[in-house]
Enzyme design. Structure first.
Site, PDB file in Angstrom:
ATOM      1  N   VAL A   1       0.833  -1.197   0.000  1.00 48.96           N
ATOM      2  CA  VAL A   1       0.000   0.000   0.000  1.00 48.96           C
ATOM      3  C   VAL A   1       0.873   1.254   0.000  1.00 48.96           C
ATOM      4  O   VAL A   1       1.929   1.301   0.637  1.00 48.96           O
ATOM      5  CB  VAL A   1      -0.956   0.015   1.214  1.00 48.96           C
ATOM      6  CG1 VAL A   1      -0.195   0.055   2.536  1.00 48.96           C
ATOM      7  CG2 VAL A   1      -1.944   1.176   1.129  1.00 48.96           C
ATOM      8  N   THR A   2       0.436   2.257  -0.732  1.00 45.30           N
ATOM      9  CA  THR A   2       1.118   3.547  -0.729  1.00 45.30           C
ATOM     10  C   THR A   2       0.080   4.656  -0.806  1.00 45.30           C
ATOM     11  O   THR A   2      -1.116   4.419  -0.989  1.00 45.30           O
ATOM     12  CB  THR A   2       2.128   3.650  -1.884  1.00 45.30           C
ATOM     13  OG1 THR A   2       3.017   4.758  -1.646  1.00 45.30           O
ATOM     14  CG2 THR A   2       1.432   3.857  -3.226  1.00 45.30           C
TER      15      THR A   2
ATOM     16  N   CYS B   1       4.023   0.694   2.307  1.00 46.41           N
ATOM     17  CA  CYS B   1       4.624  -0.458   1.634  1.00 46.41           C
ATOM     18  C   CYS B   1       4.694  -1.676   2.544  1.00 46.41           C
ATOM     19  O   CYS B   1       5.573  -2.534   2.405  1.00 46.41           O
ATOM     20  CB  CYS B   1       6.007  -0.101   1.094  1.00 46.41           C
ATOM     21  SG  CYS B   1       5.949   1.221  -0.139  1.00 46.41           S
TER      22      CYS B   1
ATOM     23  N   ALA C   1       7.235   7.562  -7.070  1.00 51.85           N
ATOM     24  CA  ALA C   1       6.681   8.784  -6.478  1.00 51.85           C
ATOM     25  C   ALA C   1       7.701   9.348  -5.511  1.00 51.85           C
ATOM     26  O   ALA C   1       8.295   8.611  -4.718  1.00 51.85           O
ATOM     27  CB  ALA C   1       5.370   8.488  -5.756  1.00 51.85           C
TER      28      ALA C   1
END
EC number: 2.3.1.181
Length: 246
Positions: free
Chosen positions: A81-82, A175, A159
């Site tokens: 996940v970010t 992450c 990013a």
């Protein structure tokens, strides 16, 4: 950086966008990847997203601690996940890695080293980590990576945090890492305007990838989307599907 009406195989078309919603970018870069051929130039899409959490293919919902009002979507990129949001520059990389002679590990290394080179030019000492893709400054993460390789080509990308509000990061395990601190260029004492910063970053990335950057116009899918927004139509009408929300 130059703008040219023609390209060679080792040119990369650099397209600078304003803020663009995640769904539009995701489906457009996937479509480009599915339909590109061996002669097509690589592309960098440089942009910002409105606030959104994305879960990669290895993402576990339990790493989203408290999304609140911020949307959460499942994505087909690698990783966990970010968060994306204003004050963060996203660079999507549509690359023919067979033409570049890179495997997945070499590609990740080249991207990370390009970011590290860029930060070094600003006086910031940064490193990568074998156990967690990305770039770190004294243990705090300043840049994240997440890629998808399909048909010998990549999409998604990286990013880097410029001057963003870091509080949304506390709503997730970045992450998949519990209590991972985050940082920004501004927190490291660098206050560049967005355009200058993005041009410099692109230059270092392109050099590490062996590409020549050529500034290009915004693509048709974006212009069509903007026309739909202006006329009150559906901005996602040109998309094949919407990402799955959690």
């Amino acid at each position: 950086m130059h703008s040219w009406p023609y390209t060679s195989p080792m040119d990369a078309l650099i397209r600078y966008f304003p803020q663009v919603d995640y769904s539009s970018c995701w489906h457009a870069m996937r479509d480009l990847t599915d339909h590109r051929d061996a002669q097509q130039s690589d592309e960098f899409w440089v942009l910002e997203h409105p606030p959104i959490f994305t879960l990669g293919q290895a993402g576990k919902p339990e790493h989203v601690l408290n999304a609140g009002e911020i949307p959460v979507v499942n994505s087909d990129r690698g990783g966990q996940v970010t968060y994306h949001g204003p004050g963060q520059t996203v660079v999507y990389l549509m690359l023919d890695i067979k033409r570049l002679g890179l495997g997945s590990r070499g590609l990740v290394s080249a991207i990370e080293q390009g970011i590290i080179d860029f930060l070094a030019s600003l006086g910031i000492t940064a490193v990568n980590r074998d156990d967690a893709p990305g770039v770190y400054v004294q243990g705090a993460k300043i840049a994240s990576l997440g890629l998808r390789i399909r048909r010998g080509a990549t999409y998604h990308g990286l990013a880097i945090n410029r001057d963003m509000d870091l509080s949304p990061w506390h709503r997730i395990n970045p992450c998949g890492h519990v209590d991972q601190p985050m940082t920004t260029l501004k927190a490291q004492g660098v206050d560049l305007d967005r355009h200058s910063m993005e041009q410099q970053l692109v230059s270092f990335l392109a050099k590490r990838l062996g590409l020549t950057p050529r500034t290009a116009a915004l693509p048709d899918w974006y212009n069509t989307r903007q026309e739909n927004v202006t006329t009150g139509g559906d901005p996602g009408s040109a998309l094949t599907q919407q990402p799955e929300r959690l």
